[in-house]
Scaffold this active site. Sequence first.
Site, PDB file in Angstrom:
ATOM      1  N   ASN A   7     -14.509  25.550   7.574  1.00  0.00           N
ATOM      2  CA  ASN A   7     -15.442  25.488   6.430  1.00  0.00           C
ATOM      3  C   ASN A   7     -15.784  23.941   6.313  1.00  0.00           C
ATOM      4  O   ASN A   7     -14.990  23.188   5.623  1.00  0.00           O
ATOM      5  CB  ASN A   7     -14.703  25.793   5.308  1.00  0.00           C
ATOM      6  CG  ASN A   7     -15.716  26.030   3.895  1.00  0.00           C
ATOM      7  OD1 ASN A   7     -16.830  25.640   4.173  1.00  0.00           O
ATOM      8  ND2 ASN A   7     -15.164  26.844   2.805  1.00  0.00           N
ATOM      9  N   ARG A  79     -18.289  29.055   8.227  1.00  0.00           N
ATOM     10  CA  ARG A  79     -18.815  29.357   7.010  1.00  0.00           C
ATOM     11  C   ARG A  79     -20.166  28.593   6.706  1.00  0.00           C
ATOM     12  O   ARG A  79     -20.142  27.285   6.971  1.00  0.00           O
ATOM     13  CB  ARG A  79     -17.931  29.138   5.806  1.00  0.00           C
ATOM     14  CG  ARG A  79     -18.473  29.562   4.600  1.00  0.00           C
ATOM     15  CD  ARG A  79     -17.760  29.255   3.343  1.00  0.00           C
ATOM     16  NE  ARG A  79     -18.445  29.177   2.108  1.00  0.00           N
ATOM     17  CZ  ARG A  79     -18.580  28.534   1.048  1.00  0.00           C
ATOM     18  NH1 ARG A  79     -17.598  27.640   0.791  1.00  0.00           N
ATOM     19  NH2 ARG A  79     -19.138  28.715  -0.142  1.00  0.00           N
ATOM     20  N   HIS A 169     -21.851  32.919  -2.640  1.00  0.00           N
ATOM     21  CA  HIS A 169     -20.598  33.575  -2.540  1.00  0.00           C
ATOM     22  C   HIS A 169     -20.692  35.124  -2.145  1.00  0.00           C
ATOM     23  O   HIS A 169     -19.603  35.879  -2.323  1.00  0.00           O
ATOM     24  CB  HIS A 169     -20.077  33.903  -4.286  1.00  0.00           C
ATOM     25  CG  HIS A 169     -19.691  32.662  -4.902  1.00  0.00           C
ATOM     26  ND1 HIS A 169     -19.872  32.275  -6.431  1.00  0.00           N
ATOM     27  CD2 HIS A 169     -19.326  31.567  -4.404  1.00  0.00           C
ATOM     28  CE1 HIS A 169     -19.438  31.265  -6.640  1.00  0.00           C
ATOM     29  NE2 HIS A 169     -19.020  30.577  -5.553  1.00  0.00           N
ATOM     30  N   ARG A 227     -21.641  22.954 -13.152  1.00  0.00           N
ATOM     31  CA  ARG A 227     -22.786  23.340 -13.312  1.00  0.00           C
ATOM     32  C   ARG A 227     -23.319  24.234 -14.563  1.00  0.00           C
ATOM     33  O   ARG A 227     -22.597  24.919 -14.994  1.00  0.00           O
ATOM     34  CB  ARG A 227     -23.413  24.365 -12.271  1.00  0.00           C
ATOM     35  CG  ARG A 227     -23.074  23.670 -10.619  1.00  0.00           C
ATOM     36  CD  ARG A 227     -23.570  24.465  -9.543  1.00  0.00           C
ATOM     37  NE  ARG A 227     -22.985  24.040  -8.258  1.00  0.00           N
ATOM     38  CZ  ARG A 227     -22.221  24.817  -7.619  1.00  0.00           C
ATOM     39  NH1 ARG A 227     -21.963  26.277  -7.999  1.00  0.00           N
ATOM     40  NH2 ARG A 227     -21.824  24.365  -6.135  1.00  0.00           N
ATOM     41  N   GLU A 371     -12.164  34.981   1.577  1.00  0.00           N
ATOM     42  CA  GLU A 371     -13.297  34.611   2.305  1.00  0.00           C
ATOM     43  C   GLU A 371     -12.870  34.231   3.771  1.00  0.00           C
ATOM     44  O   GLU A 371     -13.712  34.803   4.695  1.00  0.00           O
ATOM     45  CB  GLU A 371     -14.183  33.540   1.661  1.00  0.00           C
ATOM     46  CG  GLU A 371     -14.768  33.902   0.230  1.00  0.00           C
ATOM     47  CD  GLU A 371     -15.290  32.729  -0.634  1.00  0.00           C
ATOM     48  OE1 GLU A 371     -14.374  32.394  -1.121  1.00  0.00           O
ATOM     49  OE2 GLU A 371     -16.270  32.589  -0.614  1.00  0.00           O
TER      50      GLU A 371
END
Length: 394
Positions: A7, A79, A169, A227, A371
């Site tokens: 990742n 990823r 996601h 965010r 994940e």
Amino acid sequence: MNVLVLNAGSSSLKFQMIDAAREKRLCRGLLDGFPGRAAFTLEADGQKTKGNIDLRGMHEAVEYIASSITDRVEAIGHRVVHGGPLFSESVLIDDDVVDAIRECCSLAPLHNANNLSGIESARNIFGTALPEVAVFDTAFHQTLPDYAFHYAIPRELYERHGIRRYGFHGTSHRYIAGRYAALRGRDANIVTLHLGNGCSACAIRGGESVDTSMGMTPLEGLMMGSRSGDIDPSVVGLIADREGLTGEDVEKLLNRRSGLLGVSGRTNDMRELLDAERKGDARATLAVQMFCYRVRKYIGAYLAAMGGAEAIVFTGGIGENSPEIRRRICDGLSWAGLNMDASANDSMAGKEGCISRAGATLQAWVIPTDEELMVAHDTCAIVSAASTRAETCA
Ligand code: ADP
């Protein structure tokens, strides 16, 4: 099959070695803070090693990982944040796929360029004979119907620039959907809530994503650590005008200085905010209230979008570990048939299980996401299928 899961971020590289068939983690680690003096952590056989190392960039970071791991790497899974409209599932990487991921860079300049540099470094270091697979955060949401993925803007902007909702996601929401189906023995309508630093909700019907809260970029939707989530787009021009900022500056402000951090003026860390709230900090209280209220609104919206659901499922650092936040989100949902089991909720941290009362017509569950395991599974499945095809053709 031993899969090295990578990742790649802007200044960091996370990795895990997973024996995909046995779902066993062989080692994991992180290189953080390059170019420059980077910190590394490596965990293998229950032993943690920490240190620092000078790294000039991604290539050296991958080289360092290649030299640190002792297990044989049989495949690599990457990823990748944005697969745009081009990728609706994970793919075996070849030159064409690398070009297509590069094309998607215009949709996610920050993220995809880093992912791509991880892929190119790995192909260079491990050689192209080692199979590598790309797993996209957006792919799971390619099943969104057009009325859910379009923005109500002039059509030519979608045609010229691909401006639409993509969602993110996806690997996490897909993992949760699969895990829920495995636990219950069937697919059902569920609303998954990934609440970490980044937060998103997903409406899943029969195992497929039919709506999700993040949009063209991960900025849309729920309120997150730093965010803003949903905001009137006119505010962007207004902030730029009043504060003498460029559009890019305002985008940064909405991504990095807003959300829990912006409202509380203190931190993006939910644990610290809950602490501050207990000590009477009014801004922390407001930030937490807004966070829970907005998640509850999305649950309501997705129940309406799907004509009801069997369960909502919490995941991500906050969703998995905070009974307090789960309780506050669910508090206003008894009208929808959701009644929490307070003691099940309180005892559920970092493990999977049902947290609603027996007989609730809308259940609540906690399922920790994984994940990396999803990336390892996809990689193993795609590489195995490709080698079977090659043997059949030979
Ligand atoms: P990322 O999205 O970066 O992977 P995580 O999924 O690890 O992040 O989630 C990080 C968030 O989870 C932080 O806001 C952190 O405070 C929160 N968190 C972790 N444990 C708890 C806890 N026990 N109670 C409340 N919040 C928690």
